[in-house]
Each structure stands twice: as C-alpha cells, then as structure tokens.
Design an enzyme around this catalytic site. Structure first.
Site, short mmCIF file in Angstrom:
data_model
loop_
_atom_site.label_atom_id
_atom_site.label_comp_id
_atom_site.label_asym_id
_atom_site.label_seq_id
_atom_site.Cartn_x
_atom_site.Cartn_y
_atom_site.Cartn_z
N ASP A 103 0.83 -1.21 0.00
CA ASP A 103 0.00 0.00 0.00
C ASP A 103 0.86 1.25 0.00
OD1 ASP A 103 -2.14 -1.68 0.40
OD2 ASP A 103 -2.19 -1.34 2.56
N1 URA Z 1 -1.36 -5.87 3.90
C1 URA Z 1 -1.75 -4.59 3.92
O1 URA Z 1 -2.76 -4.26 4.54
N2 URA Z 1 -1.05 -3.68 3.24
C2 URA Z 1 0.07 -3.98 2.56
O2 URA Z 1 0.70 -3.10 1.95
C3 URA Z 1 0.49 -5.32 2.55
C4 URA Z 1 -0.26 -6.24 3.22
#
Ligand code: URA
Length: 243
Positions: A103
């Site tokens: 993310d």
């Molecule tokens: N899980 C999440 O919530 N975000 C990420 O970037 C990776 C795994």
C-alpha cells in the site's frame, strides 16, 4: 512456448497480467487477435504484438529489492503524478515492474524485476511464499482476537488462511507485533485487524519467505544475490542472465 509465458518472459506483464491482456483482445499473433492465452507460439517465427507493439525477448533479467518508504506507490506510473517505486529505482535501463504490491502507506520489502516468470514464482499461491509484517496496532487486541486472526478471519467475503502472530509488546492501547501470512490479498493485514475492531497505524513488510529486508535503509535498493534467491527458494531458468 505458451503465449502467456512468452509475454511474461518479455517483461511486459506477469503471466496473469498476460492472460488479462489476451482476454481484453490486446494481443495479436501474426496479425490476428487471439483469445486463448494457452496457445503455443514459436518464438523464432511468430510475431506477437501487445497493444500494437511487437515483443522482443528481454536480454538481461534484473532482480531488485527495495525498502519502500511510505508515501510511494508500488506501481510503474501514476495518473495523478504521485511518486512511484520507479522514481526511486533509477539508472536501470530494463523495464521493471513491482512483484506484488505494498500500500501507499506501507513500508518495507518490495521486489522489482523485468522477469514475469520470477514474479509468477513469487506471487502464485501454489508456491506459498510467506510474507512477514511488523505492525503497530491500536485498539484492545484481546487474545481471543489474536486467535481469530491466526485461525483465519473473513475479509471481503472469504476466510484468510492461517496466520502466525507474535506480540512484541503491548503498551496501553497499542500493540507491536509481527504477523506472517501466506496470501497477498488487497490491504490484507489492515483489513484483518479492522475485522477484529483494531486499526493498523504502522505497517512494514520485513520478509518474503526467508528473505528479509535486513539492514537495507528505507528508500534504498540493491540487486538480489545468489543467496537471496536461495532464501526465496526460487530456482531461475537457464535463460536468465542475472546481474
Ligand atoms: N497488507 C496490507 O494491509 N497492506 C500492505 O501493503 C500489505 C499487506
């Protein structure tokens, strides 16, 4: 060679991405649109075009690990002009793409390559590559909630597979922990904690399989070594010309 494998080996997309391109009618073999991603192509004779451009096999395969900072997109480009991981990994001529996603707000280990087969081996569920995250979570995280998370919890209408959680410490309303999961669903860790009434306020991926981000500084990158490949448990095909 199968069409989707060939498209992936040219660095244009992952195998699944190649399947999507075929399904969208974006792929032509010898001038004809194909709808079957499983067909065989003879790479010495057939011309494969994606979005009108003829593919040529990549000469040099490149494998990189990045310690992604928060505030950077793990995509190749952004319509809104936000910073992407390719703005960080500079001076590499090959057309790289990220292996999976982190993310915008998540830090940590992200692999980049131009080798679709490598990306496939890292991300396909059948290879069961674990991912470990360090998280700081707000909210009253009870041991019952931790057990539910470890056993599997429904997010987006589907139960997650088993996870392993190690609590590092709990101070007031905040818990510092590591969580190891075996899937790569969208915002999975954040959604899992949300499902038990908690909020992830900091998230960093520390490892993929046995490969850890180690002492690579935030915002820095390096080429993968032989040892890194063995930690990932990935064997490269002889075609690769690894740096
Ligand atoms: N899980 C999440 O919530 N975000 C990420 O970037 C990776 C795994």
């Amino acid at each position: 060679m199968r069409l989707n494998k060939y498209i992936a080996s040219c660095g244009t997309a992952s195998r699944r991405g190649a399947d999507a391109l075929v399904e969208a009618g974006k792929v032509k073999v010898n001038g004809c649109v194909v709808k079957n991603h499983g067909i065989e192509v003879d790479v010495s004779k057939d011309t494969v075009c994606v979005n009108g451009a003829a593919l040529r096999p990549e000469q040099r395969m490149v494998y990189i690990m990045l310690n992604k900072p928060a505030g950077v997109l793990s995509t190749c480009r952004d319509d809104r002009g936000r910073k992407t991981v390719l703005d960080i990994v500079k001076n590499v001529d090959e057309r790289l793409f990220p292996v999976g996603r982190l993310d915008f707000d998540t830090e940590g280990l992200l692999l980049l390559t131009n080798d679709g087969d490598f990306a496939y081996q890292c991300t396909h569920p059948k290879h069961e590559q674990s991912k470990t995250y360090y998280a700081e979570v707000n909210g009253d995280l009870t041991s019952a909630a931790l057990s539910r998370l470890e056993l599997g919890i429904v997010i987006d209408g589907r139960k997650t597979s088993k996870a392993k959680i190690k609590v590092i410490n709990k101070l007031g309303n905040q818990t510092k922990l590591t969580i190891e999961i075996h899937e790569g669903r969208n915002r999975q860790v954040r959604k899992m904690f949300k499902a038990v009434g908690s909020h992830v306020c900091y998230l960093k991926r520390t490892a993929i399989g046995n490969l850890t981000v180690g002492d690579l500084a935030l915002g820095q990158w390096r080429y993968l070594t032989e040892k890194d490949f063995s930690l990932l448990g990935i064997i490269l095909f002889p075609k690769t010309d690894k740096k």
